[in-house]
Design an enzyme around this catalytic site. Structure first.
Site, PDB file in Angstrom:
ATOM      1  CE  LYS A  57      -0.242  -0.436   4.991  1.00  0.00           C
ATOM      2  NZ  LYS A  57      -0.883  -1.096   6.110  1.00  0.00           N
ATOM      3  CE1 TYR A  87      12.331  32.582   1.934  1.00  0.00           C
ATOM      4  CE2 TYR A  87      12.531  30.189   1.995  1.00  0.00           C
ATOM      5  CZ  TYR A  87      12.220  31.351   1.311  1.00  0.00           C
ATOM      6  OH  TYR A  87      11.798  31.282   0.018  1.00  0.00           O
TER       7      TYR A  87
HETATM    8  C1  LIG Z   1      -0.178  -1.794   6.915  1.00  0.00           C
HETATM    9  C2  LIG Z   1      -0.773  -3.016   7.411  1.00  0.00           C
HETATM   10  C3  LIG Z   1       0.035  -4.138   7.697  1.00  0.00           C
HETATM   11  C4  LIG Z   1       1.541  -4.126   7.643  1.00  0.00           C
HETATM   12  O1  LIG Z   1       2.042  -3.461   8.794  1.00  0.00           O
HETATM   13  P1  LIG Z   1       3.600  -3.292   9.071  1.00  0.00           P
HETATM   14  O2  LIG Z   1       3.680  -2.786  10.463  1.00  0.00           O
HETATM   15  O3  LIG Z   1       4.097  -2.315   8.087  1.00  0.00           O
HETATM   16  O4  LIG Z   1       4.194  -4.639   8.906  1.00  0.00           O
HETATM   17  C5  LIG Z   1      -0.608  -5.311   8.033  1.00  0.00           C
HETATM   18  N1  LIG Z   1      -1.963  -5.370   8.117  1.00  0.00           N
HETATM   19  C6  LIG Z   1      -2.752  -4.299   7.901  1.00  0.00           C
HETATM   20  C7  LIG Z   1      -4.218  -4.428   8.031  1.00  0.00           C
HETATM   21  C8  LIG Z   1      -2.174  -3.082   7.557  1.00  0.00           C
HETATM   22  O5  LIG Z   1      -2.959  -2.022   7.353  1.00  0.00           O
END
Ligand SMILES: *Cc1c(COP(=O)(O)O)cnc(C)c1O
Length: 814
Positions: A483, A709
Site C-alpha cells: 500500500k 529564511y
Molecule cells: C499496513 C498493514 C500491515 C503491515 O504493517 P507493518 O507494520 O508495516 O508490517 C498489516 N496489516 C494491515 C491491516 C495493515 O494495514
C-alpha cells in the site's frame, strides 16, 4: 561444456530412475523462472526453508527440461523426466562443480576478503584481459550457489580463472575451496562485514584463509594476525605502505584527481599513477598491482594499464525511459555469462511485453565468434526478445543470426540514427562493453529527471523478504503490503519482484492502487484493505479481492455481486479485536453468518484482524487478548459457515513478537523495506531506500552572515556551505533543519543549517572536502530513516511514505 548424463551420474553418488539417455548437457540451472532452461539443461532442485524448487518441476518439464537432480521425485512425475536422486541437491551441485573444476589445469585466482572482491576481480579482468582468455565469476556470484554456477561455465578455451568467494559464517569456505581451487590466492582485507556470523575475528580470518589451503601463493597485505593463522605451506607475497619488510613496499602521493604510487620490489623502484584518491580504491588497485608483479609484467606495461583503471558499476539499474519505456542499464560489461544474468533480470522486471536488446560486441567468451553469436541468438529466442540492436564490427558481421536485427559499426553510428529508430512501450536492456561507452545511449533513452532520486535496492528487498520468511513455519503463507506505493518505495517494481519470489498475496489500501498493479500485469491475488462502496464495480472488474468490514458494506457488495451473477467471488472478512478501526464485532457475528450462509455469490477467502500493539512488548497482555478474541470470533464464523478460510493477524512486528499467532498467513509490511523497531532485528535487515541528491552550489560565508529564511543560522566563524536541491516539498520535514538533522557527503556528516526551504536546504561542509556536483545522501545507511523518525518524534512509516512523488525512484540490483 559438453557433458553427458552417464558421465555425470557417478560423480553425484546418485540413484536414478531408469537408464540415462546419452544426452548432452550444455548448461546447469537452479532458477525455475529462467526462460533459458531447456532440453540441454541439468536442473538442480534446491530446497530452502521456504522455497522448494521441486514444486516447479512439472512446469519445467512442460517447458522442455528433461533432466533433474532432486531429493525425491515429486508426486505424479515418475517417468515424465529423468531424475537423478541425491540426498542434498546443493551438496550435489557443489560436488559436481568441484569435479568439473578438476578437469581444467590453468591458473586460477581465488579472491576473498570483506570488501573489494568484485572490484578487484573486474579490474584484474581488465588488466589481464589483453593476454588471457579469462573465465570469471559474473557480477558478484560468490555464494554457496553462485560459486558453483560460475565454475561450471569454464570451457576448453579459457586459460585463466578469476573467482570470488564470499562467506558469512563458519564452515562455508571448506565447501567453496574445492570448487574454486585457486592456485593464486588473494585476500583483499578483513573488515567488519558479517561479524555476526563469527564468534571472533580469529575465527573469521581462519575461515577465510581456508580458501588458500592448496594455493601456491597468497597475495595479501602484510599483517601479523593473518600470518599467525596461515598454514606454513602457503608462500605469501605481501605488500605494505608502512612495514618495509613486506615483499613490496609502497609509498602514496596524492595529486589532483589521482594518486602516484612509488613501488619498491626486488631492489627496484618505479612509479605508477592510478586515477583514484580514496583509500578503498587505492587498496584495491594495489591488490591488482601485486598480481601483475607476480605474473612478471614489465614496469611499463603495469604503468600503462593501471593508469586506465575505472570505477566499476556492478549494478543492473532499472530506469524510466522516454515514451513509456523501462531501461535496464548494464552498460559497463559485455560477456556471455553476465548477458545471461541480465536477460534473466529483464524477464523478472519486464513491464512491457515488447523487449529490445541493445548489445555491443562480446569479448572473452572463450568461444569462437560464430559459435558465440549462435549461442547469443539462442538466448534471444528463448528470452523472447523481439528486437536486437547490435553495435560493433563483429556483431554486425553476424547480423543474420538474429530474426529482427539492425546493426551499427559503432556507438556513434547508433547515435546518428537515433531519431529514425523508434522506442516506445517496451523494456530495453542496454548491455555493452566499457569501450563502447553505452552510457551515452542510456543518456539518450533516459527520461530526464532532476538530481534527487530515491534509489531502491532490490537485492535488499529480497534479503529482507527471506529474512522474515525464515521466521515462518513452512506452511505459513505470506501476504506483503504494498500500500501507499510500496511504503513510498515503488509499486509495480516491488510487486513484480514479490511475484518473482512467489509470495502468496499482495495487500493495498485502496482499489486504485490495486487496479494500477493489475493493469501493469501483476497476476498475484490482491486484497484491498479499505474498499469504498463506489469502487466495488471496478474491484470486481479487475479481479481484486475486497476486505469486508461491516454489514452495510457486505450488503452493498452482495447486491452488486448478484447483479453481475458472480459465483464464489473471493472476499476477506475483517474482525475488530481491539484496534477499533475497521471490522465486525462480536455482536455482528450472528447476522454476518446468517447473510453469508444463504449466499453463493461470494466466498470467504480469509478472516483477518489487525493488532494495535504488536510492536510494544509492554502491551503484551493486550496483544494476547486480541489474539484470544480473534481465535474465538474466527472459530465462531468458521463453525457457523462450515468453512476453512485462511486466517491471518500478524504485521511485521507481530511476526517478530508473536510467532505463535501466525495462523495460516502473515502480512509483512515495513520489514520488507528494511525497517524494524527491534534493534537486534534491525541489524539483520538490509537498507532498501537511499535518498540521494547532489551539491548545487558551494560558498564560504564570513562570521556574522546568516543562512536561509528568517536568518535562523548565524555563522560564528567563516563557514563553508553547500546548497542541496531537496526540500519540504520532497518530504524533508522542516523539523529536520536548524542543525537538528544532517546529510552525508563523502561519508561525513554535514549538519543542515537554517530552515529547510520548499525545494532546497543548506548544509555545513566546512570539514568536508567536496565539490559542486558531488553526491549527497539524505537518508539510507546514514542517517537511517529510523534515526530521522526518532529525532522528529514520529515513526519511520511517516518518513518513508512522505517522500513526494516528484522524487524519481530508481531500482537497482547488485
Ligand atoms: C499496513 C498493514 C500491515 C503491515 O504493517 P507493518 O507494520 O508495516 O508490517 C498489516 N496489516 C494491515 C491491516 C495493515 O494495514
Amino acid at each position: 561444456m559438453t557433458l553427458t548424463l552417464p558421465n555425470i551420474i557417478p560423480i553425484l553418488n546418485a540413484k536414478t530412475n531408469g537408464k540415462p539417455e546419452n544426452f548432452e548437457i550444455d548448461s546447469v540451472s537452479i532458477d525455475s523462472r529462467s526462460l533459458q532452461n531447456g532440453a540441454g539443461t541439468l536442473f538442480f532442485a534446491i530446497a530452502g526453508p521456504n522455497y522448494d524448487a521441486h514444486s516447479y518441476i512439472s512446469n519445467l518439464i512442460e517447458n522442455g527440461v528433461r533432466n533433474f537432480v532432486v531429493t525425491h521425485i515429486p508426486e505424479n512425475l515418475e517417468g515424465k523426466a529423468y531424475f537423478i536422486i541425491v540426498e542434498n541437491t546443493l551438496d550435489a551441485l557443489q560436488q559436481f562443480a568441484a569435479w568439473y573444476r578438476g578437469l581444467f589445469h590453468f591458473p586460477v585466482i581465488g579472491i576473498t576478503g570483506s570488501n573489494g572482491k568484485t572490484i578487484v576481480k573486474e579490474w584484474l579482468n581488465f588488466l589481464l584481459g589483453p593476454d588471457y582468455n579469462i573465465i570469471r565469476s559474473p557480477k558478484s556470484y560468490n555464494s554457496q550457489v553462485g560459486v558453483p554456477l560460475s565454475v561450471v561455465s569454464i570451457n576448453e578455451n579459457h586459460n585463466l580463472g578469476i573467482f570470488e568467494a564470499g562467506i558469512s559464517t563458519v564452515n562455508e569456505m571448506v565447501k567453496l575451496e574445492p570448487i574454486i581451487r585457486p592456485t593464486i590466492g588473494l585476500l583483499t582485507n578483513i573488515g567488519s562485514a558479517h561479524d555476526e556470523g563469527f564468534s571472533n575475528l580469529g575465527e573469521k580470518i581462519k575461515e577465510k584463509l581456508k580458501l588458500f589451503t592448496h594455493s601456491d601463493i597468497l597475495i595479501c597485505h602484510k599483517n601479523k594476525t593473518v600470518e599467525a593463522f596461515l598454514s606454513q605451506k602457503v608462500t605469501t607475497f605481501t605488500w605494505s605502505c608502512k612495514d618495509e619488510s613486506a615483499d613490496v613496499f609502497i609509498g602514496k602521493k596524492p595529486m589532483v584527481d589521482k594518486t602516484v604510487l612509488k613501488i619498491r620490489h626486488n631492489g627496484q623502484v618505479f612509479e605508477i599513477k592510478i586515477p583514484f584518491q580514496d583509500d578503498a580504491s587505492i587498496e584495491n588497485a594495489i591488490q591488482c598491482l601485486m598480481v601483475l608483479l607476480h605474473f612478471g609484467y614489465s614496469h611499463e606495461t603495469i604503468e600503462q594499464r593501471m593508469e586506465l583503471l575505472y570505477p566499476v558499476e556492478m549494478r543492473l539499474k532499472v530506469k524510466n525511459g522516454i515514451n513509456n519505456t523501462t531501461l535496464i542499464d548494464d552498460s559497463y560489461s559485455s560477456d556471455f555469462q553476465s548477458l545471461k544474468i541480465a536477460l534473466d533480470f529483464l524477464e523478472s522486471q519486464k513491464q512491457y511485453k515488447k523487449k529490445t536488446l541493445i548489445l555491443s560486441d562480446i569479448f572473452q567468451s572463450g568461444l569462437d565468434t560464430d559459435e558465440l553469436y549462435s549461442k547469443v541468438s539462442q538466448l534471444v529466442i528463448s528470452n523472447k526478445i523481439q528486437r536486437v540492436i547490435g553495435i560493433g564490427e563483429t556483431i554486425s558481421a553476424y547480423k543474420n543470426k538474429f530474426a529482427n536485427c539492425i546493426t551499427f559499426k559503432d556507438t556513434e553510428g547508433f547515435i546518428d540514427a537515433f531519431d529514425t529508430l523508434s522506442f516506445g512501450n517496451e523494456t530495453i536492456l542496454i548491455k555493452g562493453a566499457r569501450t563502447f561507452e553505452f552510457e551515452r545511449i542510456v543518456l539518450l533513452l533516459e527520461e530526464k529527471t532532476h538530481e534527487t532520486v530515491l534509489e531502491i535496492n532490490l537485492n535488499a528487498i529480497s534479503h529482507n523478504l527471506n529474512f522474515f520468511k525464515s521466521k515462518l513455519k513452512p506452511a505459513t503463507k505470506m501476504m506483503v503490503m504494498v500500500k501507499a506505493f510500496g511504503y513510498g518505495n515503488g509499486g509495480f517494481e516491488i510487486a513484480k519482484l514479490l511475484e518473482h519470489h512467489h509470495v502468496d498475496y499482495l495487500g493495498v489500501a485502496f482499489a486504485d492502487e490495486g487496479i494500477s498493479l493489475k493493469s501493469a500485469g501483476i497476476k498475484l491475488p490482491i486484497m484491498v484493505l479499505n474498499p469504498e462502496t463506489t469502487s466495488f464495480q471496478s474491484i470486481i472488474q479487475h479481479e481484486l479481492e475486497p476486505e469486508i468490514y461491516s454489514i452495510k458494506g457486505l450488503k452493498s457488495f452482495l447486491q452488486i455481486a448478484k447483479q453481475r451473477k458472480l459465483e464464489q467471488f473471493p472476499i476477506h472478512i475483517k474482525i475488530d479485536t481491539g484496534m477499533h478501526r475497521l471490522g465486525f464485532e462480536e455482536n455482528n457475528m450472528d447476522e454476518l453468518i446468517a447473510i453469508l450462509k444463504e449466499n453463493k455469490s461470494v466466498k470467504v477467502k480469509s478472516i483477518l484482524s489487525h493488532m494495535a500493539t504488536s510492536d510494544d512488548v509492554s502491551f503484551k497482555d493486550f496483544a494476547l487478548s486480541q489474539i484470544t478474541r480473534f481465535e474465538k470470533l474466527s472459530a465462531k464464523l468458521m463453525t457457523g459457515l462450515q468453512i476453512h478460510p485462511i486466517r491471518h493477524m500478524l504485521n511485521t512486528s507481530g511476526i517478530t513478537n508473536f510467532p505463535d499467532a501466525q495462523y495460516d498467513m502473515v502480512r509483512l509490511g515495513i520489514g520488507l523495506y528494511g525497517i524494524s523497531n527491534d534493534a537486534e532485528e534491525q541489524k539483520q535487515l538490509e537498507n532498501v531506500g537511499t535518498l540521494k541528491s547532489v551539491i548545487s552550489q558551494i560558498r564560504t560565508i564570513p562570521e556574522g552572515d546568516s543562512v536561509g529564511y528568517g536568518r535562523r543560522f548565524i555563522a560564528d566563524k567563516p563557514t563553508k556551505i553547500a546548497t542541496i536541491p531537496i526540500g519540504y516539498a520532497d518530504g524533508i520535514s522542516r523539523g529536520w533543519g536548524n542543525e537538528k538533522g544532517f546529510v552525508t557527503i563523502k561519508n561525513k556528516k554535514a549538519p543542515i543549517l537554517g530552515s529547510v526551504c520548499m525545494d532546497m536546504l543548506m548544509v555545513d561542509i566546512s570539514n568536508i572536502s567536496c565539490k559542486e556536483g558531488d553526491r549527497v545522501v539524505i537518508f539510507g545507511e546514514s542517517p537511517t530513516v529510523n534515526e530521522i523518525a526518532k529525532a522528529l518524534g514520529t515513526i519511520p512509516y511517516e518518513i518513508l511514505t512522505g517522500i513526494s512523488q516528484r522524487v524519481k525512484r530508481v531500482f537497482y540490483r547488485e
